[in-house]
Design an enzyme around this catalytic site. Structure first.
Site, PDB file in Angstrom:
ATOM      1  N   SER A  96      45.443  44.267  41.814  1.00 50.88           N
ATOM      2  CA  SER A  96      43.696  43.392  41.922  1.00 50.88           C
ATOM      3  C   SER A  96      43.112  44.891  42.284  1.00 50.88           C
ATOM      4  O   SER A  96      42.849  45.505  42.538  1.00 50.88           O
ATOM      5  CB  SER A  96      44.198  42.568  41.245  1.00 50.88           C
ATOM      6  OG  SER A  96      43.247  42.105  40.900  1.00 50.88           O
ATOM      7  N   ASP A 195      46.361  42.345  30.418  1.00 50.20           N
ATOM      8  CA  ASP A 195      45.879  41.267  31.736  1.00 50.20           C
ATOM      9  C   ASP A 195      44.754  41.303  31.283  1.00 50.20           C
ATOM     10  O   ASP A 195      43.847  42.181  30.558  1.00 50.20           O
ATOM     11  CB  ASP A 195      45.447  43.059  32.635  1.00 50.20           C
ATOM     12  CG  ASP A 195      45.165  42.725  33.156  1.00 50.20           C
ATOM     13  OD1 ASP A 195      43.999  41.651  33.382  1.00 50.20           O
ATOM     14  OD2 ASP A 195      45.755  42.839  34.425  1.00 50.20           O
ATOM     15  N   HIS A 225      47.949  39.780  34.761  1.00 44.35           N
ATOM     16  CA  HIS A 225      47.104  40.184  35.450  1.00 44.35           C
ATOM     17  C   HIS A 225      48.559  40.272  36.892  1.00 44.35           C
ATOM     18  O   HIS A 225      48.119  41.299  37.443  1.00 44.35           O
ATOM     19  CB  HIS A 225      46.023  40.005  35.519  1.00 44.35           C
ATOM     20  CG  HIS A 225      45.060  39.855  36.707  1.00 44.35           C
ATOM     21  ND1 HIS A 225      45.120  41.850  37.163  1.00 44.35           N
ATOM     22  CD2 HIS A 225      44.699  39.534  37.971  1.00 44.35           C
ATOM     23  CE1 HIS A 225      44.282  42.110  37.558  1.00 44.35           C
ATOM     24  NE2 HIS A 225      44.552  40.913  38.759  1.00 44.35           N
TER      25      HIS A 225
END
Length: 248
Positions: A96, A195, A225
């Protein structure tokens, strides 16, 4: 200002191994808990591993509110310096915003041997801080929650997101996005097909705009995610270990 203790499970981790180092970064509002399984697997394979705790993370969201994107970068730079004292070769891995920081490191440290990004962010329209500036009284938003498909695999992280931190995040995203062509090292990109935090098109854009001659994208079909804690965790571990072996 209140000093908050580190949440159990959110501590930085350092594993001494051989002279090849792996820097592993967690993401925005998250903790090292989300990437520690990777760190442990890399260390088991013999590598020296560092998982820094990003400034303002792993304590309380009020801590995060006062931290800046430069401090998040500094947290990763400190981990990189720790590895450089011990290793002649370094790879960087990130989830991320940790993936965003991984891209930043490759843009600014061309000596990095290779990078692995996992659902990395360069543009998240749903979190654009401009959407929340209309109400100056809004300090915190409810976090999206732990975006994991696997049952009982929740991520340790904040349940609130400071609006001030979104502004810092967007500064970082803009800098990294503009400098993507500077990346020339081998790159492995993991992207979840579903996601709910970072649109998968982020990874497509990254793949198309970095200058690396050797780059590969792998689709994760059974994870959301936080793929590092999800059903495709072993794919990430196996493929990244193969990547390190190929390019070390």
């Amino acid at each position: 200002m209140t000093k908050y203790p580190i949440i159990e499970g959110a501590e930085p981790f350092y594993f001494e191994g051989n002279e090849i180092g792996i820097l592993v970064s967690h993401g925005f509002t998250g903790t090292t808990h989300s990437v520690k399984p990777l760190g442990e697997a890399y260390h088991k394979a013999g590598y020296t591993v560092c998982g820094p705790r990003l400034k303002g993370h792993g304590t309380h969201y009020e801590d995060m509110e006062t931290s800046t994107y430069q401090e998040w970068i500094q947290s990763v730079e400190e981990g990189y310096a720790w590895l450089k004292e011990r290793c002649h070769t370094i790879f960087v891995v990130g989830l991320s915003m940790g993936g965003t920081l991984t891209l930043y490191m490759a843009e600014n440290h061309p000596e990095i041997k290779g990078i692995v990004s996992i659902n990395a962010a360069i543009d998240i329209p749903a979190l654009n801080p401009q959407a929340f500036e209309a109400d100056p009284h809004t300090r915190f938003l409810d976090s999206a929650g732990s975006d994991v498909k696997k049952e009982n695999a929740d991520e340790i992280g904040y349940d609130k997101t400071p609006v001030a931190s979104l502004k810092e995040l967007y500064k970082l995203l803009g800098i990294v996005k503009n400098d993507l062509p500077k990346i020339t090292c081998p790159t492995l990109i993991f992207v979840s097909t579903e996601d709910h935090v970072v649109p998968p098109l982020n990874s497509t854009y990254i793949t198309e705009n970095i200058s690396s001659a050797e780059k590969k994208a792998i689709t994760l079909e059974n994870s959301y995610h936080v793929a590092t804690l999800d059903n495709d965790q072993q794919i990430i571990i196996d493929e990244s270990l193969k990547f390190f072996k190929d390019y070390q």
